[in-house]
Design an enzyme around this catalytic site. Structure first.
Site, PDB file in Angstrom:
ATOM      1  N   CYS A  79      -4.265 -37.884 -24.524  1.00 20.32           N
ATOM      2  CA  CYS A  79      -3.372 -36.736 -24.374  1.00 20.32           C
ATOM      3  C   CYS A  79      -3.604 -35.710 -25.490  1.00 20.32           C
ATOM      4  CB  CYS A  79      -1.924 -37.186 -24.272  1.00 20.32           C
ATOM      5  SG  CYS A  79      -0.829 -35.882 -23.615  1.00 20.32           S
ATOM      6  N   HIS A 191      -2.601 -40.660 -19.551  1.00 17.42           N
ATOM      7  CA  HIS A 191      -2.111 -41.736 -20.414  1.00 17.42           C
ATOM      8  C   HIS A 191      -2.524 -43.100 -19.844  1.00 17.42           C
ATOM      9  CE1 HIS A 191       0.546 -39.536 -23.203  1.00 17.42           C
ATOM     10  NE2 HIS A 191       0.652 -38.675 -22.203  1.00 17.42           N
ATOM     11  N   GLU A 193      -2.155 -45.912 -21.228  1.00 18.57           N
ATOM     12  CA  GLU A 193      -1.129 -46.896 -21.590  1.00 18.57           C
ATOM     13  C   GLU A 193       0.107 -46.800 -20.699  1.00 18.57           C
ATOM     14  OE1 GLU A 193       0.351 -43.240 -23.689  1.00 18.57           O
ATOM     15  OE2 GLU A 193      -1.578 -44.050 -23.031  1.00 18.57           O
TER      16      GLU A 193
END
Length: 213
Positions: A79, A191, A193
């Site tokens: 990001c 993202h 994650e």
């Protein structure tokens, strides 16, 4: 061992949680001395470019990251961490790290330049978008089918000078570079994650040397 760069940016907790879930050992630190002997770095971040650069300079992490990349060791950004590796950001007219040549532009400026009616598009680009692989993709996508959805939250867009470094893109009115890779740098605008199984697979691929022990 993986180092996670802590510079008071958001999403670090979610990156830590993902690393714990996949069983990858890591060190989180603001101190370059703590990170210099790790095998690879994750450079995460959610927030504003000028503030992020201020924090990096405060702890000497800007110079550390430049030296790290010159050493040939692996770096992956997420990001905001995928954006401020470039030369300059429209956000706050910010001089960034310059690890890959290019600029960071706001969606609104790019839509206007492309003559796109953006009435039905909102900034930030928030939600799930599927990826199209480009220029051979990245080894970090191993085992991940093309057109898999990943989770995005961003208002600014990576605009590299050399389009051959774009390894995946998403569509949001314009073609949005979603993965950039050059030499030992791999960065993701989305993202991993927060992107479920396949996002975790990207982190597994990045840390596979530790996971195979």
């Amino acid at each position: 061992m993986t180092g996670i760069v802590d510079y008071n940016a958001g999403n670090i907790t979610s990156v830590e949680r993902a690393m714990k879930f996949i069983g990858a050992p890591y060190i989180l630190s603001k101190n370059p001395k703590d990170l210099e002997n790790t095998d690879r770095l994750i450079f995460p971040g959610v927030g504003e470019a000028a503030y992020a650069m201020e924090q990096l300079k405060k702890n000497g992490l800007d110079l550390f990251l430049k030296d790290w990349v010159q050493s040939g060791k692996k770096l992956t950004g997420i990001c905001l961490g995928s954006q401020i590796i470039f030369d300059w950001s429209e956000e706050g007219n910010t001089e960034c790290l310059g690890l890959i040549h290019g600029k960071i532009r706001h969606f609104s400026a790019l839509w206007k330049e492309a003559g796109i009616n953006a009435e039905n598009l909102k900034s930030p680009h928030m939600g799930w978008s599927d990826l199209s692989y480009q220029n051979g993709g990245s080894s970090l996508f191993e085992g991940i089918p093309e057109h898999t959805d990943f989770y995005f939250v961003h208002s600014y867009v990576i605009c590299p000078e050399d389009s051959s470094v774009i390894k995946a893109s998403a569509d949001y009115g314009i073609k949005v570079p979603a993965c950039i890779e050059k030499d030992n740098i791999s960065v993701f605008q989305f993202h991993p994650e927060k992107s479920g199984k396949f996002g975790l697979d990207i982190l597994r691929n990045f840390t596979k040397e530790d996971l195979s022990c």
